[in-house]
Design an enzyme around this catalytic site. Sequence first.
Site, PDB file in Angstrom:
ATOM      1  N   ASN A 195       0.809  -1.219   0.000  1.00  0.00           N
ATOM      2  CA  ASN A 195       0.000   0.000   0.000  1.00  0.00           C
ATOM      3  C   ASN A 195       0.843   1.270   0.000  1.00  0.00           C
ATOM      4  O   ASN A 195       0.394   2.318  -0.474  1.00  0.00           O
ATOM      5  CB  ASN A 195      -0.943   0.005   1.206  1.00  0.00           C
ATOM      6  CG  ASN A 195      -0.204   0.165   2.518  1.00  0.00           C
ATOM      7  OD1 ASN A 195       0.740  -0.576   2.801  1.00  0.00           O
ATOM      8  ND2 ASN A 195      -0.620   1.110   3.325  1.00  0.00           N
TER       9      ASN A 195
ATOM     10  N   GLN B 104      -5.037  -3.614  -1.899  1.00  0.00           N
ATOM     11  CA  GLN B 104      -4.732  -2.598  -2.909  1.00  0.00           C
ATOM     12  C   GLN B 104      -4.824  -3.126  -4.337  1.00  0.00           C
ATOM     13  O   GLN B 104      -4.896  -2.342  -5.287  1.00  0.00           O
ATOM     14  CB  GLN B 104      -3.332  -2.023  -2.676  1.00  0.00           C
ATOM     15  CG  GLN B 104      -3.185  -1.225  -1.400  1.00  0.00           C
ATOM     16  CD  GLN B 104      -3.951   0.082  -1.419  1.00  0.00           C
ATOM     17  OE1 GLN B 104      -4.360   0.570  -2.461  1.00  0.00           O
ATOM     18  NE2 GLN B 104      -4.158   0.662  -0.247  1.00  0.00           N
TER      19      GLN B 104
ATOM     20  N   SER C  37     -10.899  -4.955   1.294  1.00  0.00           N
ATOM     21  CA  SER C  37     -11.543  -3.803   1.923  1.00  0.00           C
ATOM     22  C   SER C  37     -12.293  -2.995   0.871  1.00  0.00           C
ATOM     23  O   SER C  37     -11.714  -2.594  -0.138  1.00  0.00           O
ATOM     24  CB  SER C  37     -10.499  -2.926   2.618  1.00  0.00           C
ATOM     25  OG  SER C  37     -11.107  -1.844   3.287  1.00  0.00           O
ATOM     26  N   ALA C  38     -13.590  -2.748   1.117  1.00  0.00           N
ATOM     27  CA  ALA C  38     -14.435  -2.104   0.108  1.00  0.00           C
ATOM     28  C   ALA C  38     -14.000  -0.692  -0.245  1.00  0.00           C
ATOM     29  O   ALA C  38     -14.085  -0.280  -1.408  1.00  0.00           O
ATOM     30  CB  ALA C  38     -15.882  -2.080   0.597  1.00  0.00           C
ATOM     31  N   HIS C  39     -13.537   0.075   0.743  1.00  0.00           N
ATOM     32  CA  HIS C  39     -13.282   1.493   0.462  1.00  0.00           C
ATOM     33  C   HIS C  39     -12.013   1.728  -0.335  1.00  0.00           C
ATOM     34  O   HIS C  39     -11.693   2.868  -0.680  1.00  0.00           O
ATOM     35  CB  HIS C  39     -13.266   2.302   1.762  1.00  0.00           C
ATOM     36  CG  HIS C  39     -12.050   2.137   2.609  1.00  0.00           C
ATOM     37  ND1 HIS C  39     -11.050   3.076   2.652  1.00  0.00           N
ATOM     38  CD2 HIS C  39     -11.674   1.161   3.466  1.00  0.00           C
ATOM     39  CE1 HIS C  39     -10.104   2.688   3.504  1.00  0.00           C
ATOM     40  NE2 HIS C  39     -10.453   1.525   4.004  1.00  0.00           N
TER      41      HIS C  39
ATOM     42  N   THR D 255     -25.523  -9.823  12.678  1.00  0.00           N
ATOM     43  CA  THR D 255     -26.381  -9.522  11.532  1.00  0.00           C
ATOM     44  C   THR D 255     -25.601  -8.761  10.463  1.00  0.00           C
ATOM     45  O   THR D 255     -24.909  -7.787  10.754  1.00  0.00           O
ATOM     46  CB  THR D 255     -27.593  -8.690  11.981  1.00  0.00           C
ATOM     47  OG1 THR D 255     -28.326  -9.431  12.967  1.00  0.00           O
ATOM     48  CG2 THR D 255     -28.492  -8.359  10.811  1.00  0.00           C
TER      49      THR D 255
ATOM     50  N   CYS E 247      -2.960   4.316   7.914  1.00  0.00           N
ATOM     51  CA  CYS E 247      -3.148   3.745   9.245  1.00  0.00           C
ATOM     52  C   CYS E 247      -2.035   4.161  10.202  1.00  0.00           C
ATOM     53  O   CYS E 247      -2.184   4.055  11.409  1.00  0.00           O
ATOM     54  CB  CYS E 247      -3.199   2.218   9.163  1.00  0.00           C
ATOM     55  SG  CYS E 247      -4.503   1.611   8.083  1.00  0.00           S
TER      56      CYS E 247
END
Length: 339
Positions: free
Chosen positions: A114, A135, A155-157, A193, A282
């Site tokens: 990354n 990535q 990771s979606a974002h 859920t 991060c």
Amino acid sequence: MRERVYLDWNATTPLRAEARAAMIAAMDVAGNPSSVHAEGRAARALVEKARAQVAAAVGCKPAEVVFTSGATEAAAVLRGFGAVVVEPTAHDCLMSQARAGQGVPVLGWGYANNETGVIAEAPVPEGPVMLDIVQAVGKVAFSFAWSGAEMAIVSAHKFGGPKGVGALIVRDGFEVPPVLTGGGQEMGRRAGTENIIGIAGMGAAAEAAARDLADGVWDQVAEFRNILETALSASANNTISVGKGGPRLPNTLNLIAPGWKGETQVMAMDLAGFAISAGSACSSGKVKASRVLTAMGFDEGLAAQAIRISLGPITTEEQVLHFADVWSAQYAKALARAA
């Protein structure tokens, strides 16, 4: 006054229109995916559609996709293994799981870094292996089916989906301890859920990202990255482009500017209207040399003078050339002050 230019796509990407639309539609679905009535089945259908979309984007079976709150939670499944060995340039979410223990260790392996964008050339070691493809998804050709790994994290974002949702990919037949225990959702591997709004957005983003990759969108991004790299090197020939000449993500430029600290560069460019970073989002808030760069053999002084510039499909040639002009002028001033 010029608009701000966002050049920190590896930290997070803008939300795709397709993801936004899917999330808005999912907000009107009232059922619980675990319920057997019509409303529950409607919610389950959204989850399973997204599961198929993510599977198609990463090259795995839908049943191998376990939805989580993100890649960090997905990596936490490693806590259930006795020993974990992590390669030294891996992301902190994998590195934090490293520990000695008994039995055959699980290896945490970064596919596309990354910070530097460098793509691992070595084949995935013999398993069991968890592969960080956060990535890579949507930017470079990848298939979990042929990777040889037993697990992967997503990771979606990072490809235009919402923050706070991701996936653990688990090879069919490979047993892993549950990430969270409780109600037995996600085939018993992640209780709780399902976040159907986030999952729907992730699925739509994954499908759109795969389409962009197939259409060659990232080839244009790579061209602009190379234009930027050439312009910066021409203005300051003492800079170091980490990973240049080797396989890299098409959008990533990690640049070392001797004599100018990375965090100072980030602040100067922020004031000038550009968003970049000095490493992983991060850990970039910590003023220290990049662990990734020191692991690659750079001394701490040089590692602390690096920035990461990461482009996206909406980045323009005009923007990268403007960045090059502003950065070059700022670097010249920094060196003059230090002289």
